[in-house]
Design an enzyme around this catalytic site. Structure first.
Site, PDB file in Angstrom:
ATOM      1  N   ASP A  83      -6.861 -12.915  -2.854  1.00 52.25           N
ATOM      2  CA  ASP A  83      -6.585 -11.606  -2.260  1.00 52.25           C
ATOM      3  C   ASP A  83      -5.241 -11.665  -1.521  1.00 52.25           C
ATOM      4  OD1 ASP A  83      -7.113  -8.998  -1.469  1.00 52.25           O
ATOM      5  OD2 ASP A  83      -8.355  -9.575   0.247  1.00 52.25           O
ATOM      6  N   HIS A  84      -4.406 -10.660  -1.716  1.00 56.20           N
ATOM      7  CA  HIS A  84      -3.120 -10.543  -1.009  1.00 56.20           C
ATOM      8  C   HIS A  84      -2.271 -11.810  -0.973  1.00 56.20           C
ATOM      9  CE1 HIS A  84      -3.469  -6.411   0.331  1.00 56.20           C
ATOM     10  NE2 HIS A  84      -4.729  -6.652   0.618  1.00 56.20           N
ATOM     11  N   ASP A 105       0.843  -9.424  -3.731  1.00 53.10           N
ATOM     12  CA  ASP A 105       1.159  -8.236  -2.947  1.00 53.10           C
ATOM     13  C   ASP A 105       2.632  -8.257  -2.572  1.00 53.10           C
ATOM     14  OD1 ASP A 105       1.497  -6.160  -1.263  1.00 53.10           O
ATOM     15  OD2 ASP A 105      -0.014  -6.743   0.208  1.00 53.10           O
ATOM     16  N   HIS A 189      -6.665  -1.280   6.029  1.00 55.02           N
ATOM     17  CA  HIS A 189      -7.501  -2.468   6.210  1.00 55.02           C
ATOM     18  C   HIS A 189      -8.157  -2.449   7.592  1.00 55.02           C
ATOM     19  CE1 HIS A 189      -4.764  -4.317   3.020  1.00 55.02           C
ATOM     20  NE2 HIS A 189      -5.981  -4.396   2.522  1.00 55.02           N
ATOM     21  N   GLY A 190      -9.245  -3.201   7.734  1.00 51.89           N
ATOM     22  CA  GLY A 190      -9.882  -3.351   9.038  1.00 51.89           C
ATOM     23  C   GLY A 190     -10.954  -2.310   9.302  1.00 51.89           C
ATOM     24  N   GLY A 224      -9.127  -1.683   1.301  1.00 54.40           N
ATOM     25  CA  GLY A 224      -9.538  -1.057   2.568  1.00 54.40           C
ATOM     26  C   GLY A 224     -10.649  -0.063   2.336  1.00 54.40           C
ATOM     27  N   SER A 226     -14.089  -0.318   2.730  1.00 51.95           N
ATOM     28  CA  SER A 226     -15.391  -0.392   3.380  1.00 51.95           C
ATOM     29  C   SER A 226     -15.750   1.002   3.861  1.00 51.95           C
ATOM     30  CB  SER A 226     -15.345  -1.356   4.576  1.00 51.95           C
ATOM     31  OG  SER A 226     -15.491  -2.687   4.121  1.00 51.95           O
ATOM     32  N   ASN A 266     -12.307  -3.221  -3.015  1.00 49.74           N
ATOM     33  CA  ASN A 266     -12.345  -4.317  -2.045  1.00 49.74           C
ATOM     34  C   ASN A 266     -13.178  -3.945  -0.825  1.00 49.74           C
ATOM     35  OD1 ASN A 266     -10.508  -5.416  -3.805  1.00 49.74           O
ATOM     36  ND2 ASN A 266      -8.962  -5.832  -2.256  1.00 49.74           N
ATOM     37  N   ASP A 268     -14.743  -5.736   2.694  1.00 54.25           N
ATOM     38  CA  ASP A 268     -14.848  -6.888   3.594  1.00 54.25           C
ATOM     39  C   ASP A 268     -15.488  -6.479   4.920  1.00 54.25           C
ATOM     40  OD1 ASP A 268     -14.591  -9.316   4.846  1.00 54.25           O
ATOM     41  OD2 ASP A 268     -12.420  -9.404   4.801  1.00 54.25           O
TER      42      ASP A 268
HETATM   43 ZN   LIG Z   1      -6.365  -5.438   0.762  1.00 57.95          ZN
END
Ligand SMILES: [Zn+2]
Length: 348
Positions: A83-84, A105, A189-190, A224, A226, A266, A268
């Site tokens: 990933d990335h 990336d 992300h996050g 990103g 989720s 994706n 996470d």
């Molecule tokens: Zn990502």
């Protein structure tokens, strides 16, 4: 089944009209949670490791844990993805280790923070594609810049500052020959993606649809993604956590993406929330416990539940047995003879 090429896994997903979750891992419990969910729902799966995960777990540990997952679940197609990747060297090291797929990336410079120029992005991504395809390994690129930061990677800001331009996406795909393309459509992300429930005007689904129409053979990737469900946030806060109110990407928007060329999603944060909530609950309600298994087992179960739910929502459930693994050497031949080319057919 040996580890399979992510390209094969995504081509099959395109044939079947479903999406495949790509779940991040750092440790054994997370890998076991994903495999438990894949087995339970009979799903092909992508297991991915960020640079942060590779350094946290150490490459050899992580690689052998994923090999163990493949060995114990021969009926499940598993792609192992970097990933990335931030540089050619990162991607090369993953490929040499045995990953079947890498993300280069190049939307950010090597520091993983500063947006790169289009030309820089094309140059480094093309270099990775040439190296990877010669070895039968899949490449995901990124065009446009996502919002937020995760594992120290990201330009920060909102997801709307560098939304992908469809013309650039087509040019990028043509110049690099990537198998899969991450695009920026307003996601970050996050955990803190949106400060209110995002509706159609927040996520640029029209951009995604426009890109898919022009690049029908390139698998689109949503990062990103989720959903940051409230019940998972609530468990954390109920047992002493301090999460601020936040919204993720609604599953219906992801499903709309899947109907329009999104093949890799994706996830996470949702798994992190599920595990941490379960651990907090044990430590808060049973403070006398001190055996790590007393909280890692519920944490693993909580993550398995979320992953299984996503596998069902993305449509990959039930598809593990649809195909046999094509060897990586065979895939390399397909890149060489042009049969696996994703180059756009449209003349610009
Ligand atoms: Zn990502």
């Amino acid at each position: 089944m040996p580890l399979v090429s992510m390209r094969q896994l995504l081509d099959e997903a395109a044939k079947g009209g479903y999406g495949v979750g790509a779940f991040n891992v750092n440790d054994m419990e997370q890998i076991q949670a994903i495999m438990g969910a894949a087995k339970e729902t009979n799903s092909p799966v992508i297991i991915q490791a960020s640079r942060g995960a590779r350094s946290f777990a150490q490459d050899r540990y992580l690689f052998h844990l994923i090999l163990a997952a493949a060995e114990l679940n021969p009926e499940i197609p598993i792609a192992m993805h970097q990933d990335h990747g931030n540089s050619f060297e990162t991607c090369k090291s993953a490929i040499e280790l045995g990953y079947t797929s890498v993300m280069m990336d190049g939307s950010l410079k090597e520091d993983g923070k500063t947006p790169a120029s289009f030309e820089e992005n094309v140059a480094v991504t093309k270099k990775v594609v040439d190296f990877a395809h010669a070895r039968g390994v899949t490449v995901e690129g990124e065009i446009g810049v996502l919002g937020g930061v995760e594992d120290g990677h990201g330009a920060g800001g909102t997801g709307l500052e560098h939304v992908t331009d469809p013309d650039q996406a087509v040019e990028f795909a043509e110049l690099t020959g990537v198998d899969a393309l991450a695009i920026a459509i307003g996601t970050s992300h996050g955990a803190y993606k949106f400060s209110k429930k995002p509706d159609g005007s927040v996520l640029k689904m029209d951009v995604l649809i426009a890109i898919h129409k022009r690049l029908p053979k390139t698998h689109l990737v949503m990062h990103g993604s989720s959903s940051v469900p409230k019940d998972l946030q609530d468990v954390i806060n109920q047992y002493g956590g301090k999460l601020k109110e936040t919204w993720g990407v609604p599953v219906e928007e992801i499903q709309l993406g899947i109907r329009n060329g999104v093949r890799k999603i994706n996830v996470d944060t949702d798994n992190r929330l599920a595990m941490t909530g379960a651990i907090r609950k044990v430590l808060w309600t049973q403070p006398e416990k001190f055996d790590p298994r007393d909280y890692l087992k519920p944490a693993r179960e909580a993550m398995q539940k979320v992953v299984a739910q996503r596998m069902t929502q993305f449509g990959q459930a039930g598809h593990a047995g649809d195909y046999q693994a094509v060897s990586i050497a065979e895939i390399a031949k397909g890149y060489k003879d042009g049969s696996l080319s994703t180059k756009p057919l449209v003349a610009r």
